[in-house]
Design a protein around this motif. Structure first.
Motif, PDB file in Angstrom:
ATOM      1  N   GLU A 206      -3.071   4.983   4.860  1.00 43.71           N
ATOM      2  CA  GLU A 206      -2.837   6.096   3.945  1.00 43.71           C
ATOM      3  C   GLU A 206      -2.506   5.509   2.578  1.00 43.71           C
ATOM      4  O   GLU A 206      -1.681   4.607   2.477  1.00 43.71           O
ATOM      5  N   VAL A 207      -3.166   6.002   1.547  1.00 49.49           N
ATOM      6  CA  VAL A 207      -2.827   5.567   0.194  1.00 49.49           C
ATOM      7  C   VAL A 207      -1.543   6.272  -0.215  1.00 49.49           C
ATOM      8  O   VAL A 207      -1.511   7.497  -0.344  1.00 49.49           O
ATOM      9  N   TYR A 208      -0.499   5.511  -0.411  1.00 49.65           N
ATOM     10  CA  TYR A 208       0.781   6.080  -0.823  1.00 49.65           C
ATOM     11  C   TYR A 208       0.794   6.306  -2.329  1.00 49.65           C
ATOM     12  O   TYR A 208       1.169   7.386  -2.808  1.00 49.65           O
ATOM     13  N   GLN A 209       0.348   5.300  -3.100  1.00 52.19           N
ATOM     14  CA  GLN A 209       0.362   5.424  -4.553  1.00 52.19           C
ATOM     15  C   GLN A 209      -0.740   4.582  -5.181  1.00 52.19           C
ATOM     16  O   GLN A 209      -1.124   3.537  -4.648  1.00 52.19           O
ATOM     17  N   TYR A 210      -1.249   5.078  -6.300  1.00 54.15           N
ATOM     18  CA  TYR A 210      -2.018   4.264  -7.238  1.00 54.15           C
ATOM     19  C   TYR A 210      -1.109   4.049  -8.439  1.00 54.15           C
ATOM     20  O   TYR A 210      -0.678   5.013  -9.075  1.00 54.15           O
ATOM     21  N   VAL A 211      -0.822   2.805  -8.750  1.00 53.31           N
ATOM     22  CA  VAL A 211       0.026   2.494  -9.896  1.00 53.31           C
ATOM     23  C   VAL A 211      -0.771   1.581 -10.808  1.00 53.31           C
ATOM     24  O   VAL A 211      -0.775   0.355 -10.649  1.00 53.31           O
ATOM     25  N   GLY A 212      -1.478   2.186 -11.785  1.00 52.06           N
ATOM     26  CA  GLY A 212      -2.371   1.388 -12.621  1.00 52.06           C
ATOM     27  C   GLY A 212      -3.473   0.800 -11.768  1.00 52.06           C
ATOM     28  O   GLY A 212      -4.251   1.515 -11.138  1.00 52.06           O
TER      29      GLY A 212
ATOM     30  N   LYS B 252       9.617   3.848  10.989  1.00 51.13           N
ATOM     31  CA  LYS B 252       9.162   2.479  10.758  1.00 51.13           C
ATOM     32  C   LYS B 252       7.737   2.511  10.216  1.00 51.13           C
ATOM     33  O   LYS B 252       6.879   3.197  10.768  1.00 51.13           O
ATOM     34  N   ARG B 253       7.515   1.748   9.151  1.00 47.04           N
ATOM     35  CA  ARG B 253       6.212   1.745   8.504  1.00 47.04           C
ATOM     36  C   ARG B 253       5.813   0.347   8.077  1.00 47.04           C
ATOM     37  O   ARG B 253       6.655  -0.542   7.918  1.00 47.04           O
ATOM     38  N   ILE B 254       4.504   0.191   7.913  1.00 50.38           N
ATOM     39  CA  ILE B 254       3.929  -1.040   7.374  1.00 50.38           C
ATOM     40  C   ILE B 254       3.412  -0.710   5.979  1.00 50.38           C
ATOM     41  O   ILE B 254       2.784   0.333   5.776  1.00 50.38           O
ATOM     42  N   PHE B 255       3.657  -1.602   5.018  1.00 49.28           N
ATOM     43  CA  PHE B 255       3.186  -1.392   3.648  1.00 49.28           C
ATOM     44  C   PHE B 255       2.359  -2.582   3.174  1.00 49.28           C
ATOM     45  O   PHE B 255       2.671  -3.738   3.476  1.00 49.28           O
ATOM     46  N   MET B 256       1.300  -2.260   2.442  1.00 53.92           N
ATOM     47  CA  MET B 256       0.509  -3.280   1.758  1.00 53.92           C
ATOM     48  C   MET B 256       0.506  -2.959   0.264  1.00 53.92           C
ATOM     49  O   MET B 256       0.100  -1.876  -0.152  1.00 53.92           O
ATOM     50  N   PHE B 257       0.991  -3.897  -0.533  1.00 51.69           N
ATOM     51  CA  PHE B 257       0.908  -3.784  -1.989  1.00 51.69           C
ATOM     52  C   PHE B 257      -0.267  -4.638  -2.443  1.00 51.69           C
ATOM     53  O   PHE B 257      -0.267  -5.857  -2.264  1.00 51.69           O
ATOM     54  N   LEU B 258      -1.260  -3.996  -3.004  1.00 49.80           N
ATOM     55  CA  LEU B 258      -2.503  -4.674  -3.366  1.00 49.80           C
ATOM     56  C   LEU B 258      -2.683  -4.584  -4.878  1.00 49.80           C
ATOM     57  O   LEU B 258      -2.614  -3.494  -5.457  1.00 49.80           O
ATOM     58  N   ASP B 259      -2.910  -5.725  -5.527  1.00 46.86           N
ATOM     59  CA  ASP B 259      -2.939  -5.787  -6.979  1.00 46.86           C
ATOM     60  C   ASP B 259      -4.197  -6.505  -7.453  1.00 46.86           C
ATOM     61  O   ASP B 259      -4.544  -7.576  -6.932  1.00 46.86           O
ATOM     62  N   MET B 260      -4.906  -5.917  -8.421  1.00 44.38           N
ATOM     63  CA  MET B 260      -6.098  -6.553  -8.983  1.00 44.38           C
ATOM     64  C   MET B 260      -5.704  -7.805  -9.760  1.00 44.38           C
ATOM     65  O   MET B 260      -4.751  -7.798 -10.535  1.00 44.38           O
TER      66      MET B 260
ATOM     67  N   GLU C 181      -2.790  -1.164  -9.231  1.00 45.28           N
ATOM     68  CA  GLU C 181      -2.173  -1.502  -7.954  1.00 45.28           C
ATOM     69  C   GLU C 181      -2.300  -0.336  -6.977  1.00 45.28           C
ATOM     70  O   GLU C 181      -2.147   0.823  -7.355  1.00 45.28           O
ATOM     71  N   VAL C 182      -2.589  -0.663  -5.722  1.00 46.52           N
ATOM     72  CA  VAL C 182      -2.691   0.336  -4.668  1.00 46.52           C
ATOM     73  C   VAL C 182      -1.632   0.022  -3.612  1.00 46.52           C
ATOM     74  O   VAL C 182      -1.503  -1.126  -3.189  1.00 46.52           O
ATOM     75  N   VAL C 183      -0.887   1.043  -3.197  1.00 50.60           N
ATOM     76  CA  VAL C 183       0.085   0.885  -2.125  1.00 50.60           C
ATOM     77  C   VAL C 183      -0.444   1.638  -0.907  1.00 50.60           C
ATOM     78  O   VAL C 183      -0.616   2.853  -0.953  1.00 50.60           O
ATOM     79  N   VAL C 184      -0.727   0.897   0.161  1.00 48.50           N
ATOM     80  CA  VAL C 184      -1.265   1.473   1.393  1.00 48.50           C
ATOM     81  C   VAL C 184      -0.176   1.426   2.462  1.00 48.50           C
ATOM     82  O   VAL C 184       0.587   0.458   2.534  1.00 48.50           O
ATOM     83  N   SER C 185      -0.105   2.481   3.271  1.00 49.48           N
ATOM     84  CA  SER C 185       0.940   2.580   4.281  1.00 49.48           C
ATOM     85  C   SER C 185       0.353   2.938   5.637  1.00 49.48           C
ATOM     86  O   SER C 185      -0.665   3.635   5.718  1.00 49.48           O
ATOM     87  N   TRP C 186       1.011   2.458   6.683  1.00 50.95           N
ATOM     88  CA  TRP C 186       0.662   2.810   8.067  1.00 50.95           C
ATOM     89  C   TRP C 186       1.933   3.127   8.840  1.00 50.95           C
ATOM     90  O   TRP C 186       2.971   2.499   8.625  1.00 50.95           O
ATOM     91  N   LYS C 187       1.846   4.075   9.745  1.00 50.63           N
ATOM     92  CA  LYS C 187       2.863   4.161  10.774  1.00 50.63           C
ATOM     93  C   LYS C 187       2.700   2.954  11.681  1.00 50.63           C
ATOM     94  O   LYS C 187       1.607   2.406  11.811  1.00 50.63           O
ATOM     95  N   TYR C 188       3.787   2.554  12.342  1.00 54.30           N
ATOM     96  CA  TYR C 188       3.744   1.326  13.129  1.00 54.30           C
ATOM     97  C   TYR C 188       2.588   1.299  14.118  1.00 54.30           C
ATOM     98  O   TYR C 188       1.836   0.327  14.184  1.00 54.30           O
ATOM     99  N   ASP C 189       2.438   2.384  14.886  1.00 57.89           N
ATOM    100  CA  ASP C 189       1.436   2.359  15.942  1.00 57.89           C
ATOM    101  C   ASP C 189       0.023   2.225  15.389  1.00 57.89           C
ATOM    102  O   ASP C 189      -0.804   1.488  15.927  1.00 57.89           O
ATOM    103  N   LYS C 190      -0.270   2.897  14.272  1.00 58.94           N
ATOM    104  CA  LYS C 190      -1.612   2.837  13.696  1.00 58.94           C
ATOM    105  C   LYS C 190      -1.882   1.522  12.977  1.00 58.94           C
ATOM    106  O   LYS C 190      -3.010   1.040  12.948  1.00 58.94           O
ATOM    107  N   GLY C 191      -0.859   0.956  12.374  1.00 63.58           N
ATOM    108  CA  GLY C 191      -1.045  -0.294  11.640  1.00 63.58           C
ATOM    109  C   GLY C 191      -1.145  -1.511  12.530  1.00 63.58           C
ATOM    110  O   GLY C 191      -1.849  -2.479  12.204  1.00 63.58           O
ATOM    111  N   ILE C 192      -0.442  -1.463  13.674  1.00 61.59           N
ATOM    112  CA  ILE C 192      -0.425  -2.619  14.576  1.00 61.59           C
ATOM    113  C   ILE C 192      -1.635  -2.624  15.502  1.00 61.59           C
ATOM    114  O   ILE C 192      -2.220  -3.684  15.766  1.00 61.59           O
ATOM    115  N   VAL C 193      -2.049  -1.451  15.990  1.00 64.64           N
ATOM    116  CA  VAL C 193      -3.154  -1.391  16.935  1.00 64.64           C
ATOM    117  C   VAL C 193      -4.412  -1.994  16.304  1.00 64.64           C
ATOM    118  O   VAL C 193      -4.744  -1.728  15.154  1.00 64.64           O
ATOM    119  N   ASP C 194      -5.062  -2.874  17.046  1.00 62.95           N
ATOM    120  CA  ASP C 194      -6.275  -3.570  16.580  1.00 62.95           C
ATOM    121  C   ASP C 194      -6.047  -4.340  15.287  1.00 62.95           C
ATOM    122  O   ASP C 194      -7.002  -4.624  14.555  1.00 62.95           O
TER     123      ASP C 194
END
Length: 283
Positions: free
Chosen positions: A136-142, A92-100, A144-157
């Motif tokens: 964790e940076v999963y990908q740089y796509v142009g 289980k993971r959390i993803f953030m897709f971030l786009d300029m 766009e940055v895709v950031v990922s967390w394992k559940y425990d690290k992304g949810i805590v705080d």
């Protein structure tokens, strides 16, 4: 160059600490001739050459690991060495897709060379908030940055939310520098979602750790809706249920939205900010 610099620093430490140790061993003062004779003898000895060789090997290995780790991603190299994802795993993971925002217009305005320079600054300023929020940076796509967390690290705080606002504030603090150098200050929009993915190591000529699953497609589509609803951040209800919303300054539901290519609807929320006392701002 780094190896030479670090080796020079370590050699300087030897030149400082050896006379001190020698004076203590001989029970005499630091300026005694015996101390310096002992130092010169040591510098010309096989023991010194052996010590230098050990230091150089250690430095080269450490710098090599550091450089490779920087290129493949924060914390990813260890997974390659341990073979953690040699066999595909579900997690289980959390993803953030971030786009300029307005990236195409910015690229046309600056030209390709200056645009790449802008991206270097942009990614550099986003890096510390990602690391500080255990992402964790999963990908740089142009742009766009895709950031990922394992559940425990992304949810805590509320790390996954704090990361967004920390990155936003990091760019705001550097806005004037961007305007002076590029004539504009970049901003971004993001979508955050969570779910189960399959993680595995793929590739022959170039190995990568990849994530596959519906959650990635859904997160990308959530991010694409930011312009439609005129907001900078959209978060799925699935993730909202896992977070501590007492730390959130203000959040509101956008409603149940049918994502492109999906039959089921997903409730989305936008968040205006975090409480100022939660300490999400990175130095």
């Amino acid at each position: 160059y780094k190896t030479l610099i670090y080796f020079s620093l370590l050699f300087a430490i030897i030149l400082i600490t050896f006379p001190i140790a020698a004076s203590m061993e001989l029970d005499t003062n630091l300026l005694d001739q015996q101390v310096w004779e002992k130092l010169w003898f040591y510098l010309g000895s096989k023991t010194h050459l052996s010590t230098d060789l050990q230091m150089i090997v250690s430095l080269v290995a450490s710098l090599f690991y550091s450089e490779i780790s920087e290129h493949v991603g924060h914390g990813v190299l260890l997974n390659f060495f341990t073979g953690k994802y040699h066999q595909p795993k579900q997690e289980k993971r959390i993803f953030m897709f971030l786009d300029m925002k307005s990236s195409t217009t910015i690229a046309e305005r600056l030209g390709h060379i200056r645009y790449i320079d802008l991206l270097r600054w942009y990614y550099r300023d986003l890096s510390d908030p990602i690391i500080n929020c255990e992402g964790e940076v999963y990908q740089y796509v142009g742009d766009e940055v895709v950031v990922s967390w394992k559940y425990d690290k992304g949810i805590v705080d509320n790390n996954c939310l704090k990361c967004f606002f920390a990155m936003k504030e990091a760019l705001q603090r550097q806005a004037e520098k961007y305007r002076q150098r590029f004539g504009l200050a970049p901003t971004f929009k993001a979508g955050i979602h969570c779910g189960e993915v399959t993680t595995g190591e793929v590739g022959a000529l170039k190995k990568e750790i990849v994530f596959t699953g519906d959650v990635l497609n859904a997160t990308a589509r959530i991010q694409s809706l930011c312009n439609q609803f005129e907001v900078d951040l959209l978060v799925s209800a699935d993730l909202i249920q896992l977070l501590d919303m007492n730390e959130v300054n203000a959040f509101r539901s956008i409603g149940n939205i049918e994502l492109r290519g999906k039959v089921e609807t997903l409730e989305l929320y936008t968040i205006d900010g975090m409480m100022k006392d939660v300490g999400y701002v990175a130095d």
